[in-house]
Motif scaffolding. Structure first.
Motif, PDB file in Angstrom:
ATOM      1  N   ALA A   1       0.474  -8.344  -0.181  1.00 36.41           N
ATOM      2  CA  ALA A   1      -0.846  -7.737   0.006  1.00 36.41           C
ATOM      3  C   ALA A   1      -0.728  -6.449   0.821  1.00 36.41           C
ATOM      4  O   ALA A   1      -1.379  -5.444   0.505  1.00 36.41           O
ATOM      5  N   LEU A   2       0.110  -6.454   1.849  1.00 34.34           N
ATOM      6  CA  LEU A   2       0.331  -5.255   2.649  1.00 34.34           C
ATOM      7  C   LEU A   2       0.975  -4.159   1.799  1.00 34.34           C
ATOM      8  O   LEU A   2       0.572  -3.001   1.856  1.00 34.34           O
ATOM      9  N   PHE A   3       1.958  -4.525   0.991  1.00 31.49           N
ATOM     10  CA  PHE A   3       2.629  -3.551   0.136  1.00 31.49           C
ATOM     11  C   PHE A   3       1.633  -2.904  -0.831  1.00 31.49           C
ATOM     12  O   PHE A   3       1.634  -1.681  -1.006  1.00 31.49           O
ATOM     13  N   VAL A   4       0.789  -3.705  -1.448  1.00 34.12           N
ATOM     14  CA  VAL A   4      -0.206  -3.178  -2.393  1.00 34.12           C
ATOM     15  C   VAL A   4      -1.161  -2.220  -1.683  1.00 34.12           C
ATOM     16  O   VAL A   4      -1.479  -1.146  -2.199  1.00 34.12           O
ATOM     17  N   ALA A   5      -1.592  -2.582  -0.489  1.00 36.54           N
ATOM     18  CA  ALA A   5      -2.500  -1.716   0.270  1.00 36.54           C
ATOM     19  C   ALA A   5      -1.818  -0.400   0.634  1.00 36.54           C
ATOM     20  O   ALA A   5      -2.403   0.683   0.469  1.00 36.54           O
ATOM     21  N   LEU A   6      -0.576  -0.471   1.123  1.00 35.80           N
ATOM     22  CA  LEU A   6       0.156   0.742   1.469  1.00 35.80           C
ATOM     23  C   LEU A   6       0.406   1.619   0.248  1.00 35.80           C
ATOM     24  O   LEU A   6       0.258   2.838   0.288  1.00 35.80           O
ATOM     25  N   TYR A   7       0.778   0.988  -0.853  1.00 31.53           N
ATOM     26  CA  TYR A   7       1.054   1.709  -2.098  1.00 31.53           C
ATOM     27  C   TYR A   7      -0.205   2.450  -2.573  1.00 31.53           C
ATOM     28  O   TYR A   7      -0.163   3.624  -2.919  1.00 31.53           O
ATOM     29  N   THR A   8      -1.332   1.750  -2.550  1.00 29.01           N
ATOM     30  CA  THR A   8      -2.585   2.335  -2.996  1.00 29.01           C
ATOM     31  C   THR A   8      -3.015   3.484  -2.084  1.00 29.01           C
ATOM     32  O   THR A   8      -3.400   4.561  -2.554  1.00 29.01           O
ATOM     33  N   LEU A   9      -2.944   3.256  -0.777  1.00 26.39           N
ATOM     34  CA  LEU A   9      -3.319   4.324   0.161  1.00 26.39           C
ATOM     35  C   LEU A   9      -2.396   5.528   0.016  1.00 26.39           C
ATOM     36  O   LEU A   9      -2.843   6.675   0.115  1.00 26.39           O
ATOM     37  N   ASN A  10      -1.123   5.265  -0.216  1.00 34.96           N
ATOM     38  CA  ASN A  10      -0.176   6.373  -0.380  1.00 34.96           C
ATOM     39  C   ASN A  10      -0.523   7.196  -1.625  1.00 34.96           C
ATOM     40  O   ASN A  10      -0.481   8.419  -1.596  1.00 34.96           O
ATOM     41  N   LEU A  11      -0.880   6.510  -2.701  1.00 38.79           N
ATOM     42  CA  LEU A  11      -1.271   7.225  -3.931  1.00 38.79           C
ATOM     43  C   LEU A  11      -2.544   8.055  -3.715  1.00 38.79           C
ATOM     44  O   LEU A  11      -2.633   9.211  -4.139  1.00 38.79           O
ATOM     45  N   LEU A  12      -3.515   7.449  -3.045  1.00 41.85           N
ATOM     46  CA  LEU A  12      -4.790   8.126  -2.848  1.00 41.85           C
ATOM     47  C   LEU A  12      -4.711   9.269  -1.845  1.00 41.85           C
ATOM     48  O   LEU A  12      -5.475  10.234  -1.946  1.00 41.85           O
ATOM     49  N   SER A  13      -3.806   9.158  -0.889  1.00 41.59           N
ATOM     50  CA  SER A  13      -3.726  10.184   0.147  1.00 41.59           C
ATOM     51  C   SER A  13      -2.706  11.260  -0.170  1.00 41.59           C
ATOM     52  O   SER A  13      -2.635  12.271   0.514  1.00 41.59           O
ATOM     53  N   GLY A  14      -1.886  11.031  -1.202  1.00 45.33           N
ATOM     54  CA  GLY A  14      -0.822  11.984  -1.528  1.00 45.33           C
ATOM     55  C   GLY A  14      -1.331  13.043  -2.373  1.00 45.33           C
ATOM     56  O   GLY A  14      -1.192  14.157  -2.506  1.00 45.33           O
TER      57      GLY A  14
END
Length: 107
Positions: free
Chosen positions: A94-107
């Motif tokens: 769940a943490l990985f999915v959240a980090l992955y999603t935030l990284n995509l949205l903020s990149g």
């Protein structure tokens, strides 16, 4: 015929983790955290993990990452080792999915 059964991850992030993620986003360290979670915890590549903790004074960014991972059931040690408590797979996923999603949205 073969039936493939898929098990969905039902873990949710804790409120404390969400607050830490928000602060991580503000400090622009999400990509570093994602890399750490991906390589050190999920893939189990613990060699060279000490470079993340390369100073005697741990930074606020490192403390945020340690707290996030710790809330997912994995303890990061200064030598780079990741020590799981119980069975943290769902929480780490769940943490990985959240980090992955935030990284995509903020990149």
């Amino acid at each position: 015929r073969f039936w493939i059964q898929t098990q969905f991850i039902s873990a949710e992030l804790l409120e404390d983790q969400l607050l830490l993620l928000l602060e991580s986003l503000e400090r622009k360290i999400v990509s570093q955290q994602l890399k750490l979670v991906r390589t050190r915890i999920i893939l189990g590549s613990l060699q060279g993990g000490a470079d993340y903790f390369n100073s005697s004074n741990i930074s606020i960014e490192q403390m945020l990452t340690i707290a996030l991972v710790d809330l997912s059931g994995v303890q990061l040690q200064e030598d780079g080792a990741a020590v799981p408590r119980d069975q943290p797979f769902e929480a780490v996923a769940a943490l990985f999915v959240a980090l992955y999603t935030l990284n995509l949205l903020s990149g």
